[in-house]
Design a protein around this motif. Sequence first.
Motif, mmCIF file in Angstrom:
data_model
loop_
_atom_site.group_PDB
_atom_site.id
_atom_site.type_symbol
_atom_site.label_atom_id
_atom_site.label_comp_id
_atom_site.label_asym_id
_atom_site.label_seq_id
_atom_site.Cartn_x
_atom_site.Cartn_y
_atom_site.Cartn_z
ATOM 1 N N ARG A 78 11.315 111.877 52.313
ATOM 2 C CA ARG A 78 10.240 112.475 53.105
ATOM 3 C C ARG A 78 8.859 112.099 52.579
ATOM 4 O O ARG A 78 7.944 112.907 52.532
ATOM 5 N N ALA A 79 8.742 110.832 52.179
ATOM 6 C CA ALA A 79 7.464 110.344 51.657
ATOM 7 C C ALA A 79 7.385 108.832 51.828
ATOM 8 O O ALA A 79 8.390 108.136 51.685
ATOM 9 N N VAL A 80 6.204 108.364 52.156
ATOM 10 C CA VAL A 80 5.949 106.928 52.244
ATOM 11 C C VAL A 80 4.771 106.629 51.325
ATOM 12 O O VAL A 80 3.677 107.165 51.526
ATOM 13 N N PRO A 81 4.986 105.812 50.298
ATOM 14 C CA PRO A 81 3.875 105.469 49.416
ATOM 15 C C PRO A 81 2.752 104.790 50.205
ATOM 16 O O PRO A 81 3.023 104.000 51.108
ATOM 17 N N PRO A 82 1.496 105.100 49.899
ATOM 18 C CA PRO A 82 0.388 104.479 50.630
ATOM 19 C C PRO A 82 0.349 102.963 50.394
ATOM 20 O O PRO A 82 0.649 102.494 49.296
ATOM 21 N N GLY A 83 0.001 102.231 51.436
ATOM 22 C CA GLY A 83 -0.149 100.773 51.318
ATOM 23 C C GLY A 83 1.157 100.029 51.139
ATOM 24 O O GLY A 83 1.178 98.947 50.549
ATOM 25 N N LEU A 84 2.261 100.559 51.643
ATOM 26 C CA LEU A 84 3.572 99.920 51.504
ATOM 27 C C LEU A 84 3.679 98.784 52.520
ATOM 28 O O LEU A 84 3.854 99.015 53.718
ATOM 29 N N VAL A 85 3.545 97.541 52.051
ATOM 30 C CA VAL A 85 3.540 96.357 52.915
ATOM 31 C C VAL A 85 4.463 95.301 52.294
ATOM 32 O O VAL A 85 4.432 95.077 51.086
ATOM 33 N N PHE A 86 5.277 94.676 53.142
ATOM 34 C CA PHE A 86 6.199 93.635 52.700
ATOM 35 C C PHE A 86 6.086 92.419 53.612
ATOM 36 O O PHE A 86 5.819 92.569 54.804
ATOM 37 N N PRO A 87 6.367 91.217 53.091
ATOM 38 C CA PRO A 87 6.517 90.077 53.990
ATOM 39 C C PRO A 87 7.797 90.259 54.795
ATOM 40 O O PRO A 87 8.780 90.815 54.296
ATOM 41 N N ALA A 88 7.782 89.819 56.044
ATOM 42 C CA ALA A 88 8.947 89.928 56.927
ATOM 43 C C ALA A 88 8.981 88.708 57.834
ATOM 44 O O ALA A 88 8.047 87.906 57.860
ATOM 45 N N ILE A 89 10.056 88.573 58.584
ATOM 46 C CA ILE A 89 10.213 87.495 59.557
ATOM 47 C C ILE A 89 10.179 88.130 60.937
ATOM 48 O O ILE A 89 10.957 89.038 61.225
#
Length: 100
Positions: A78-89
Amino acid sequence: QLETLEQEEQERLEVTARPVEKRTHMVSHKHGMTVTKTLWEGEAETQRWSCSYSRAELRGLLPEGASLLLLRVLAWQRAVPPGLVFPAIDTQGHLCTSSY
């Protein structure tokens, strides 16, 4: 240090008499990864294209299956760390970012 070695994805849409099928094949190799997209209409292959990416470009890559797993873990916590970004296709096989 988890790494995607190979991934196969298939989508099929049967709305008309000629079903449309999209296949994505990702395979890791010594220098990075190759993504091949194939589009089928009925029994005929209508389009095929490939993109290759270096290991540096794919550092932290989050493929579709890993993304689903991450979403479940985030929901459980029940939490999403701020600025969570990943490379994806993306759906066209091009490199993009996935943010949560």
